[in-house]
Design an enzyme around this catalytic site. Sequence first.
Site, PDB file in Angstrom:
ATOM      1  CG  ASP A 291      -0.229  -0.021   2.516  1.00  0.00           C
ATOM      2  OD1 ASP A 291       1.007   0.123   2.524  1.00  0.00           O
ATOM      3  OD2 ASP A 291      -0.883  -0.167   3.557  1.00  0.00           O
ATOM      4  CB  SER A 292       0.202   4.677  -0.960  1.00  0.00           C
ATOM      5  OG  SER A 292      -0.841   5.109  -0.087  1.00  0.00           O
ATOM      6  N   GLY A 293       0.975   3.765   2.167  1.00  0.00           N
ATOM      7  CA  GLY A 293       1.230   4.397   3.451  1.00  0.00           C
ATOM      8  C   GLY A 293       0.160   5.415   3.810  1.00  0.00           C
ATOM      9  N   GLY A 294      -0.620   5.823   2.819  1.00  0.00           N
ATOM     10  CA  GLY A 294      -1.621   6.871   3.053  1.00  0.00           C
ATOM     11  C   GLY A 294      -2.628   6.504   4.129  1.00  0.00           C
ATOM     12  CG  PHE A 295      -5.899   3.083   5.459  1.00  0.00           C
ATOM     13  CD1 PHE A 295      -7.181   3.543   5.177  1.00  0.00           C
ATOM     14  CD2 PHE A 295      -5.727   2.235   6.546  1.00  0.00           C
ATOM     15  CE1 PHE A 295      -8.268   3.160   5.950  1.00  0.00           C
ATOM     16  CE2 PHE A 295      -6.806   1.853   7.330  1.00  0.00           C
ATOM     17  CZ  PHE A 295      -8.081   2.313   7.027  1.00  0.00           C
TER      18      PHE A 295
ATOM     19  CG  ASP B  88      -5.506   6.692  -1.308  1.00  0.00           C
ATOM     20  OD1 ASP B  88      -4.531   6.457  -0.546  1.00  0.00           O
ATOM     21  OD2 ASP B  88      -6.533   6.007  -1.281  1.00  0.00           O
TER      22      ASP B  88
ATOM     23  CD  GLN C 198     -10.159   7.096  -1.363  1.00  0.00           C
ATOM     24  OE1 GLN C 198     -11.272   7.048  -0.822  1.00  0.00           O
ATOM     25  NE2 GLN C 198      -9.105   6.397  -0.907  1.00  0.00           N
TER      26      GLN C 198
ATOM     27  N   GLY D  83     -11.338   3.659   0.409  1.00  0.00           N
ATOM     28  CA  GLY D  83     -12.318   4.417   1.171  1.00  0.00           C
ATOM     29  C   GLY D  83     -13.592   3.661   1.501  1.00  0.00           C
TER      30      GLY D  83
ATOM     31  CG  ASP E 236      -5.818  -5.853   1.719  1.00  0.00           C
ATOM     32  OD1 ASP E 236      -6.492  -5.082   1.009  1.00  0.00           O
ATOM     33  OD2 ASP E 236      -5.367  -5.524   2.839  1.00  0.00           O
TER      34      ASP E 236
ATOM     35  CB  CYS F 265      -9.971 -26.928   6.070  1.00  0.00           C
ATOM     36  SG  CYS F 265      -8.561 -25.815   5.880  1.00  0.00           S
TER      37      CYS F 265
ATOM     38  CB  CYS G 221      -5.049 -25.430   6.334  1.00  0.00           C
ATOM     39  SG  CYS G 221      -5.561 -25.623   8.060  1.00  0.00           S
TER      40      CYS G 221
ATOM     41  CB  CYS H  55      -7.655 -28.833   8.803  1.00  0.00           C
ATOM     42  SG  CYS H  55      -8.602 -27.423   9.443  1.00  0.00           S
TER      43      CYS H  55
ATOM     44  CG  HIS I  75      -8.389 -23.027   9.699  1.00  0.00           C
ATOM     45  ND1 HIS I  75      -8.754 -24.115   8.944  1.00  0.00           N
ATOM     46  CD2 HIS I  75      -9.527 -22.331   9.946  1.00  0.00           C
ATOM     47  CE1 HIS I  75     -10.070 -24.096   8.752  1.00  0.00           C
ATOM     48  NE2 HIS I  75     -10.562 -23.019   9.351  1.00  0.00           N
TER      49      HIS I  75
END
Lengths: 376, 376
Positions: B101-105, B155, B197, B224, B274, B312, B314, B317, B343
Amino acid sequence: MNYSNPEFEYFSYELEHVDKKTGARAGTLHTPHGDIKTPIFMPVGTNSTVKLLTNHHIYESGAQIILGNSYHLYLRAGDELIAKFGGIHKWMNWDKPVLTDSGGFQVFSLAHLRKITEDGVEFRDPKDGKKHYISPEISMKIQQNIGADIIMAFDECVPYPCTHEQAKLGMERTHRWLERCIKAKTNPKQALFPICQGAFYDDLRKESAEFVSQIPAVGYAIGGLSVGEDKETMNHFINYTTPFLPADKPRYLMGVGTPEDLLDGIKGGIDMFDCVLPTRNARHGSFFTWKGKCQIKNSQYQEDSAPLDENCDCYACKNHSKAYIRHLYKCNEGTGQALMSIHNITFLINFSQMCRQAILEDRFEEFYNEHYDKFL
Amino acid sequence: MNYSNPEFEYFSYELEHVDKKTGARAGTLHTPHGDIKTPIFMPVGTNSTVKLLTNHHIYESGAQIILGNSYHLYLRAGDELIAKFGGIHKWMNWDKPVLTDSGGFQVFSLAHLRKITEDGVEFRDPKDGKKHYISPEISMKIQQNIGADIIMAFDECVPYPCTHEQAKLGMERTHRWLERCIKAKTNPKQALFPICQGAFYDDLRKESAEFVSQIPAVGYAIGGLSVGEDKETMNHFINYTTPFLPADKPRYLMGVGTPEDLLDGIKGGIDMFDCVLPTRNARHGSFFTWKGKCQIKNSQYQEDSAPLDENCDCYACKNHSKAYIRHLYKCNEGTGQALMSIHNITFLINFSQMCRQAILEDRFEEFYNEHYDKFL
C-alpha cells in the site's frame, strides 16, 4: 530390590563407544517410537508444544525426542483428556519419542502454595487458586495417562542451598517414593527413570546413585543440579555421581542444556539433556553460533545479510538474514522469535550430535577444548 | 491523460470468464513473480511477515501474493535497508508476488499526529514521536525501494462519515496526487494501481472511477470503503463503482476480506481482496469453517477430536484436533494462534479459488446463495 522389569521388552540401550581420553559416551536408546542417538539434547514442549513452533519445524530441527511437563498437562489440558485422545503422541500428532517429568520439580517450586507430607504434595494452581494433590502414585497415573515413552520418578527436590540433614531427608523420601512409583506403574511400554538426588553432598550423592542403581531400569536421571549452584560445583557432582550409575544404561541430567553445559555433562558421562533456555533465550533475542552466544538486538546486525550462523543448516539460517530476523524481533513479530527458536533448538541438537561424532572418533577432548570457551 | 505505460511489458491480465448471471469475474494477472488467479484473497504481512508464520507455512497455505505495509516498512526496517537487500522479495525470501500500500491509509489514521497540506502529510511516529513526511513522490520512492510487484497510489482517505464537500476535496486531491505518483514512478517492473475515492457519494464515486479509468494502468483499486459503514452501504458503492472501471483490468477492493465480503465483492465485480482480520481474528480465537465462523474458546470444543474444518486441507486441519488447538490457545501458546492463522488464511484463499471455479462454471450465484448466510 528383587524385581524383574518388563520394560526391557520395549526399551534397550547400546553403549556404542566410550571416548578413550574423557570417558564421554555415545550410544543408542531404542524406544517404541524410535531410536535416540546419544548424547542428545531434548527440546522442551511444556504444554505439549514447543513454544511458537509447529511440529513441522520441530521435526525439521532434527529433534529425536521432546519433553512434556506433567504438572502443566495435568492442570491443562488434563491428563485424562490426553488419555482419551490415545496419549500425547496422538494428542499432539508427534510420532517420535516423548519424555515427561513427574511434576515434582514444578510442584516444589510453588514455595508458598504447597504442603509436603510423606504421602505426597498438596498445592494450589497459581492461576485459579484451586487445590490439587500429587503423590508418587498420582504422578504415575498422570504420566501413564499422558503416555510418554520415558517417564520420571516423583522425587523430592530440596531447596538450594540446604543443610546435610534436609538433603538426607529429601533423598531418603525420594528413595521411598521411587519404590512407590515402581509399584504403581503398570505400562511396560513406558520406561520409568529413577532419579538420583542428594543435593551438594558427596556421601548422599553416592548413597543415592547406589540406591537407584540396584533397580533394573532402562535409564537413570540425576536431579537436583542446575538449581542455582555455580558451574564448577555442578560439574563436580556430575563427575562424582556418574561412576556410581550403571555404565550400560543412559544417564539423563535434568534441566541442563547450554552448549558449555552439554560439553561438561558429556565429559562427565551424561547422555541426555533438556532445557527451556534455548527457546526462552530465543524469545529474548539470544542465539547460539559456533563463535559463541550472540544477541540479535545488537545494532551490528542491522544490515547483516549473513544467517544467524554460517555453518547452521536450520530453516532460519537456510532462508533468512540476521538483518531480517533482527527487524522481526525489533517489531515484536512472533515469526522472529519462532525463527530464533528453530535455530537454537537445531543448533543444540546438531551440537549434541557433533559431540557424539567426536566421541565415536575418540576426539571429544579436542572438540571440548575447541568449543568450550566460546560459550562462557 | 496521454501516457503510454511501460508496465504492460511486464504485467497483463486475462479476463477468463464472466459469470452469466452475476457478472462475477475470473481471470489471471501475470506479474514478474508469477501468476495470480483471480478472484484472490491476499494475506497481509505488515512488517514483511505474516504474523506468527514462517514462509514455509505461507507458501503451503496456497498464497499467490502477499501484502506489505509501506508505512510500517518505511519506519522499520526502513525502505532503504530493504533496497540494499535487493527489495522485499530477497529481504524476506519470498519469491511470489508482493503488493504494498502507499502508506496513506496508516498516515491518515494518525488523526492527532498528522498535518495534511497539498504537498503531502507530516506525521509523528507514535512509537518515538519523531517527525516524518510522506508525499506522493516520497511514497513512490519508498515503494520503489521496497520493490513490490504491485504498488499503490498515495491517496487521501477522508474520515467516515464526511460531508460531500470534504469527500469532493479529498477525491480531487487524490486525483492530483495520482498524477504526481505517475510522474514520480520510474520502475516498469512495478505496476502502479490508481485508487478510486469519493466516499459515500454516487456522483463522486462515478467521477473518481472515470478519472482513474482514463489512465492506462495494469489494475485499479477502490479505496475508502470498509471504513465503518454498514455492509449494505459498502455493497451499494461496490456495485455502483465497478461498472465505471475498465472491464479488462483487475479491480482491487482495499482492506476487505471476510468470506461474506468476498462473496459480495466478487458478485460486484471485484477481483482482489486483502484484510488483516483473518490473522487478527485467529489470534483472538476465531476461525472460519464451511458452516460459518466459530470461536475456539467455546467449551463445546474441549474434547473435539475433529479438525477446525472437516473439508479444509490446511496444515492445522491435516494434523490437529480442535481440542488440541483449543488447549494451546487457552494456554496462550503462540503455536495455537499460528495454527489458527494458517487455517484462516488457507480457508480464505481456498474460498476465493472456489468462487473462481464457480464463476468458470457459471454457478457463482448458487455458490453465493449456498454460503452467504452462514458467515453473517
